[in-house]
Design a protein around this motif. Structure first.
Motif, PDB file in Angstrom:
ATOM      1  N   GLY A 225       0.857  -1.193   0.000  1.00 47.18           N
ATOM      2  CA  GLY A 225       0.000   0.000   0.000  1.00 47.18           C
ATOM      3  C   GLY A 225       0.881   1.227   0.000  1.00 47.18           C
ATOM      4  O   GLY A 225       2.009   1.195  -0.495  1.00 47.18           O
ATOM      5  N   LEU A 234      -3.781   1.477   1.462  1.00 48.77           N
ATOM      6  CA  LEU A 234      -4.352   0.130   1.443  1.00 48.77           C
ATOM      7  C   LEU A 234      -5.644   0.058   2.254  1.00 48.77           C
ATOM      8  O   LEU A 234      -6.554  -0.687   1.900  1.00 48.77           O
ATOM      9  CB  LEU A 234      -3.328  -0.883   1.980  1.00 48.77           C
ATOM     10  CG  LEU A 234      -3.645  -2.338   1.656  1.00 48.77           C
ATOM     11  CD1 LEU A 234      -3.559  -2.604   0.159  1.00 48.77           C
ATOM     12  CD2 LEU A 234      -2.719  -3.281   2.404  1.00 48.77           C
ATOM     13  N   ALA A 356      -1.640  -5.060  -4.521  1.00 48.81           N
ATOM     14  CA  ALA A 356      -0.643  -4.315  -3.732  1.00 48.81           C
ATOM     15  C   ALA A 356       0.721  -5.003  -3.799  1.00 48.81           C
ATOM     16  O   ALA A 356       1.762  -4.335  -3.857  1.00 48.81           O
ATOM     17  CB  ALA A 356      -1.116  -4.192  -2.282  1.00 48.81           C
TER      18      ALA A 356
END
Ligand SMILES: Cc1cc2nc3c(=O)[nH]c(=O)nc-3n(C[C@H](O)[C@H](O)[C@H](O)COP(=O)(O)O)c2cc1C
Length: 382
Positions: A225, A234, A356
């Motif tokens: 993130g 995130l 991510a």
């Protein structure tokens, strides 16, 4: 990794196309189908789930049990479609079928027909139905397969149905086998018993019932993130993904809303050095997220599901043809779908986490991602 879906509840099939899938990810048919089966199950589901036997046909992007880097197309057939051929005929006549004209409070029915100009609520409800989430679960299996190669597992359990609750549990205290073997996905059999009773009670009263589930992910490296831009955070990406599951009305990370009433020292997780010298946390109140990034502790996402909108003892609505008060439409329906929603949310979380990881390690080839992960771990000593 991203996905889109198509398909109506009583159409021929649901479809998902997953794009930006790295090459080289091992994938087995049974992994996709096992998740689909878990989504179908659960105490409190309606008759539809007895008709369906969900399995995903993999139409592209996979050869000899590995992804090849092209979009993965997945198709989940609707067995029930055979009973709806006339109603869902792409080129048939609207005159031949009964319209749905009594929009259900709590569903997409009324805002959907206002938005689209539909004369038949079915034009909206067929797509708004959570049957669509079968395609999401199939898509999520691709993300889960990538995460497994990177040492990450995503799972869920049900914390509350109605007033029966286990209270907050840490992932370490929740045995996977206890959840997997339970038809309400609750790790505590005494609470599970009360959950079933709450569902039975709702069914007998013509009611529906919601609850709370937890999705957790373990094995995550810190730094997934980002704090640098809103779109990288995130927590924001996970919240959007989980709330995109139909009927999810609240989401929190770790101690979440509870933090608002506490002092800072009761909320933040002290940094400690573990026996092998790694910087860990003494507690995990943050649910594994700080500054829009993973901090290396288990991700803990808790979500609240409202009661199912379709009621066998329907609420009042206004009939769109007569303009008079009417009972809201009754489609065959679940009484409670909290365990199934948890499986859908697992898929959503897996897709966000896979993306991510690609941001951090590269997007094209699992072998390169593995090498980048090893280098990253070596650098941060994790
Ligand atoms: C797995 C799952 C199953 C669901 N089953 C039903 C159902 O049988 N009947 C129903 O009315 N709603 C059901 N829902 C909820 C509706 O899809 C949802 O309430 C509706 O799409 C409106 O969206 P909203 O609640 O997010 O506003 C289900 C949701 C999920 C996640």
């Amino acid at each position: 990794m991203r996905y889109t879906t198509a398909g109506e509840s009583h159409g021929k099939a649901l479809m998902a196309i997953v794009t930006d899938v790295p090459a080289g990810v091992p994938l087995r048919q049974r992994d996709i189908d096992a998740d689909l089966r878990r989504r179908q199950q659960g105490y409190g589901r309606g008759g539809r789930m007895l008709i369906e036997a969900d399995t995903a046909q993999v139409l592209s992007g996979v050869r000899f049990g590995r992804t090849i880097g092209s979009p993965v197309a997945l198709l989940v057939g609707n067995e029930d479609a055979a009973n709806w051929a006339e109603v869902m005929d792409p080129f048939g006549s609207a005159e031949a079928v009964a319209r749905v004209t009594a929009p259900r409070p709590g569903h997409a029915d009324l805002p959907g027909i206002l938005k689209t100009g539909a004369q038949d609520v079915r034009d909206v409800l067929e797509r708004a139905s959570a049957r669509e989430t079968a395609a999401r679960v199939a898509a999520g299996a691709i993300a889960r397969a990538l995460l497994a190669e990177l040492g990450v597992t995503v799972r869920s359990w049900v914390e509350r149905i109605g007033d029966a609750s286990t209270g907050p549990l840490a992932p370490a205290d929740v045995a996977r086998s206890a959840v997997g073997g339970c038809d309400v996905s609750c790790p505590d059999e005494a609470v599970a018993h009360r959950m079933r009773a709450a569902i039975d009670d709702a069914r007998e009263r013509g009611e529906s019932i919601g609850g709370v589930f937890v999705v957790s992910a373990e094995g995550l490296v810190p730094g997934l993130g980002g704090y640098e831009e809103a779109a990288l955070r995130l927590d924001a990406r996970l919240a959007a993904a989980v709330v995109s599951v139909p009927a999810i009305k609240g989401v929190e990370f770790g101690d979440g809303f509870g933090c608002a009433a506490l002092s800072g020292s009761e909320v933040h997780d002290e940094i400690v050095r573990d026996a092998s010298g790694v910087l860990r946390r003494a507690t995990n109140r943050a649910g594994g997220l700080e500054g829009g990034m993973t901090n290396g502790e288990a991700l803990v996402v808790r979500a609240a599901m409202k009661p199912i909108p379709t009621l066998m003892r329907p609420l009042s609505t206004v009939d769109l043809v007569t303009g008079q008060r009417a009972d809201a439409a009754k489609e065959r329906s679940d009484v409670c779908a909290v365990p199934a929603a948890a499986v859908v949310a697992e898929a959503e979380v897996a897709l966000v986490l896979a993306d991510a990881y690609q941001d951090l390690l590269g997007r094209a080839f699992l072998g390169d991602m593995r090498a980048a992960l090893a280098a990253y771990r070596a650098r941060i000593g994790w």
